[in-house]
Every structure is written in C-alpha cells, then in structure tokens.
Design a protein around this motif. Structure first.
Motif, PDB file in Angstrom:
ATOM      1  N   GLY A  51       0.791  -1.227   0.000  1.00 42.40           N
ATOM      2  CA  GLY A  51       0.000   0.000   0.000  1.00 42.40           C
ATOM      3  C   GLY A  51       0.821   1.274   0.000  1.00 42.40           C
ATOM      4  O   GLY A  51       0.544   2.207  -0.757  1.00 42.40           O
ATOM      5  N   LEU A  52       1.858   1.326   0.844  1.00 45.20           N
ATOM      6  CA  LEU A  52       2.671   2.538   0.938  1.00 45.20           C
ATOM      7  C   LEU A  52       3.348   2.869  -0.384  1.00 45.20           C
ATOM      8  O   LEU A  52       3.368   4.020  -0.820  1.00 45.20           O
ATOM      9  CB  LEU A  52       3.722   2.389   2.045  1.00 45.20           C
ATOM     10  CG  LEU A  52       3.215   2.528   3.483  1.00 45.20           C
ATOM     11  CD1 LEU A  52       4.358   2.271   4.467  1.00 45.20           C
ATOM     12  CD2 LEU A  52       2.651   3.935   3.704  1.00 45.20           C
ATOM     13  N   SER A  53       3.919   1.855  -1.038  1.00 42.83           N
ATOM     14  CA  SER A  53       4.608   2.105  -2.308  1.00 42.83           C
ATOM     15  C   SER A  53       3.626   2.560  -3.381  1.00 42.83           C
ATOM     16  O   SER A  53       3.969   3.382  -4.249  1.00 42.83           O
ATOM     17  CB  SER A  53       5.351   0.847  -2.769  1.00 42.83           C
ATOM     18  OG  SER A  53       4.454  -0.209  -3.024  1.00 42.83           O
ATOM     19  N   LEU A  54       2.389   2.051  -3.337  1.00 40.64           N
ATOM     20  CA  LEU A  54       1.380   2.469  -4.311  1.00 40.64           C
ATOM     21  C   LEU A  54       0.957   3.917  -4.089  1.00 40.64           C
ATOM     22  O   LEU A  54       0.738   4.664  -5.048  1.00 40.64           O
ATOM     23  CB  LEU A  54       0.162   1.550  -4.231  1.00 40.64           C
ATOM     24  CG  LEU A  54       0.366   0.125  -4.763  1.00 40.64           C
ATOM     25  CD1 LEU A  54      -0.866  -0.722  -4.486  1.00 40.64           C
ATOM     26  CD2 LEU A  54       0.678   0.146  -6.251  1.00 40.64           C
ATOM     27  N   ILE A  55       0.855   4.313  -2.825  1.00 41.17           N
ATOM     28  CA  ILE A  55       0.496   5.700  -2.522  1.00 41.17           C
ATOM     29  C   ILE A  55       1.589   6.645  -2.995  1.00 41.17           C
ATOM     30  O   ILE A  55       1.327   7.672  -3.645  1.00 41.17           O
ATOM     31  CB  ILE A  55       0.237   5.866  -1.015  1.00 41.17           C
ATOM     32  CG1 ILE A  55      -1.030   5.101  -0.607  1.00 41.17           C
ATOM     33  CG2 ILE A  55       0.101   7.343  -0.654  1.00 41.17           C
ATOM     34  CD1 ILE A  55      -1.269   5.037   0.882  1.00 41.17           C
ATOM     35  N   VAL A  56       2.842   6.306  -2.677  1.00 43.54           N
ATOM     36  CA  VAL A  56       3.977   7.136  -3.113  1.00 43.54           C
ATOM     37  C   VAL A  56       4.042   7.177  -4.637  1.00 43.54           C
ATOM     38  O   VAL A  56       4.223   8.241  -5.242  1.00 43.54           O
ATOM     39  CB  VAL A  56       5.301   6.599  -2.538  1.00 43.54           C
ATOM     40  CG1 VAL A  56       6.497   7.324  -3.159  1.00 43.54           C
ATOM     41  CG2 VAL A  56       5.327   6.753  -1.023  1.00 43.54           C
ATOM     42  N   GLY A  57       3.882   6.015  -5.274  1.00 48.44           N
ATOM     43  CA  GLY A  57       3.915   5.956  -6.728  1.00 48.44           C
ATOM     44  C   GLY A  57       2.816   6.782  -7.365  1.00 48.44           C
ATOM     45  O   GLY A  57       3.036   7.457  -8.380  1.00 48.44           O
TER      46      GLY A  57
END
Length: 275
Positions: A51-57
């Motif tokens: 989830g975190l990487s998707l939000i940052v991306g």
C-alpha cells in the motif's frame, strides 16, 4: 480546438518514467521491510509492503504526468480499434474477477485487511499510467503500434521481476511475469477497443484486489480454476490483439498525432475509417 502537450514525447522520457517508478516501489518496499511472500499475512503487512509504495507511486506519477502535460494522450486514444470483438478477452477476465470474489472467504476478513486490500486498487492507476499510459505515449512518438503493444506489455511484465528483490523466488516470479504479459495484452486490448485507459485501470485494480482476496482465509475448492481459465483467456488475447492494430493510414496517423497533440473532445474524435 487542440491542446498541445507541454513536453514533446520522446522514447527516453517514457523509459525514464518506467525505471523511476520501479525504483520508487523498490525503495519504499525495502524500507517497509515486508517480504513479498508475507504481504497477505495481515492488513498491516499488506499496507506496509504494498500500500505505501502504491500511494507514493501515485503521487509521483500524478506530478510527473501533470508537468509533462500528457494526461489526455496517456488516458485517451485519438482513434479506436476498427475491430471491436477482441473486447471479449477483457470481458472474460472481468467474469473471472467476479468468480474470484464469489469464491473469496469474506468471513476471514477483518477491517484492517479489507482497508489495505482497497488500497491495492491504486495498482490499476500506477501500473497502467506508467506502461500503457506514459510509456505508450512515448513509444507512439517513434514506433508503429505493433511495437507499442509489444514493448509496453513487455515493460509491464518485466516490472514484476521486482518481486525477486522483495523476497519471492525467481521461478514463481517468472511465472508471474508470463501471466503479466498475458494480462497486459488484455489491458491493451481494452484500451484500443474503448479508446480509454480508464477501463483498463479499473479492471487491473479490481483484478489484483480479487487475486489477494481469494488467497486470504480458507480458499474455496474451485479457487485454482480461475488461474487455469485466466491462462486460456490470455492465450486468446494474444491472438485477438492482432485485430486491434491500426488497419488504415488515417488511424495510424491519428494515434501518432495523439502522442503530441490531443483534441479536447477526447475519444469521441475518431478518424472516419474507425468504427
């Protein structure tokens, strides 16, 4: 009226965005410290590991697309496929998605895992805008549509080798890459037959959501059947995709022109030869 992109599309820009997205996901996921194989253990691991990487991306891609001024050509095609019947492939994939959800053990879900799973829907935006959006725009500035499909779909599939660096074995990841190439072809077909990337974003996001959902809790006895049927649909898509490539010079020119200039009227502006 016409709206011109701020930065003229170039091949290197598309590949730089693809590399940048992969590196951003790798760095954020590594910092989170959750192995890929442990993503489905709980809502916490799923959110921190994916989830975190998707939000940052998502944030980075929104900023990048806005600065380039590529929103319209990345989301909409200036001409749609003359043949519409290949849309059967994404329709069948959507049916398998529903089957996944029907077979999911929803009783095993807690609020945390459900919330983290919903965040996974962002993958439909991030991976689609990266490969079949921005990279596709860059590729169309120089290459024919067959190469656009092949390279953008390969780029989408190969980005899944990132999972090797996140703890998954090479062989299972290779299988995932091959399946991703089939899925990427289905998403490409959906863009070409509808004239919009939005539908591919939605199908992609909900597909990944359903794939994680069916693997959580007690798997249904028929759970493995969707993987087999997915393979069949993917092979069908590999054949059907050839009927989505431009059949007329007008359609080819419309797609290439859309990489550098797009009409305010969106996908409704089609060449006279497109149906």
């Amino acid at each position: 009226m016409k709206s011109t992109v701020r930065v003229q599309p170039k091949l290197w820009i598309g590949f730089a965005i693809w590399i940048g997205y992969v590196l951003a996901v790798l760095v954020v996921s590594k910092l989170a410290g959750v192995p890929y194989t442990a993503l489905g253990d709980s809502g916490s691991t799923l959110f921190r590991g994916a989830g975190l990487s998707l939000i940052v991306g998502t944030v980075l891609l929104v900023i990048t697309t806005t600065l380039l001024g590529w929103w319209r050509p990345a989301i909409f095609d200036s001409a749609v496929s003359t043949h519409r019947w290949p849309i059967i492939a994404p329709i069948l994939m959507a049916a398998l998605l529903v089957l996944n959800l029907v077979l999911t053990d929803w009783a095993a879900f807690d609020v945390a895992f459900l919330a983290a799973s919903i965040v996974l829907l962002l993958v439909g935006f991030t991976e689609e805008i990266t490969t079949r959006g921005l990279l596709l725009v860059a590729l169309r500035s120089r290459l024919g549509e067959v190469w656009v499909w092949l390279i953008s779909t390969l780029a989408f599939a190969l980005m899944h080798y990132l999972n090797v660096f996140l703890g998954q074995g090479f062989l299972p990841t290779t299988g995932q890459v091959l399946f991703a190439f089939l899925g990427g072809t289905i998403f490409y077909i959906l863009r070409r037959t509808t004239g919009s990337l939005i539908w591919a974003m939605l199908l992609h996001g909900f597909w990944d959501f359903s794939a994680f959902a069916i693997g959580y809790g007690t798997s249904a006895a028929l759970g493995s059947i969707t993987g087999t049927l997915y393979l069949v649909v993917g092979i069908f898509a590999l054949v059907a995709v050839w009927w989505t490539f431009p059949r007329t010079d007008a359609e080819k020119l419309a797609l290439q022109a859309g990489a550098s200039r797009s009409g305010l009227s969106g996908p409704a502006s089609r060449s006279s030869e497109a149906v």
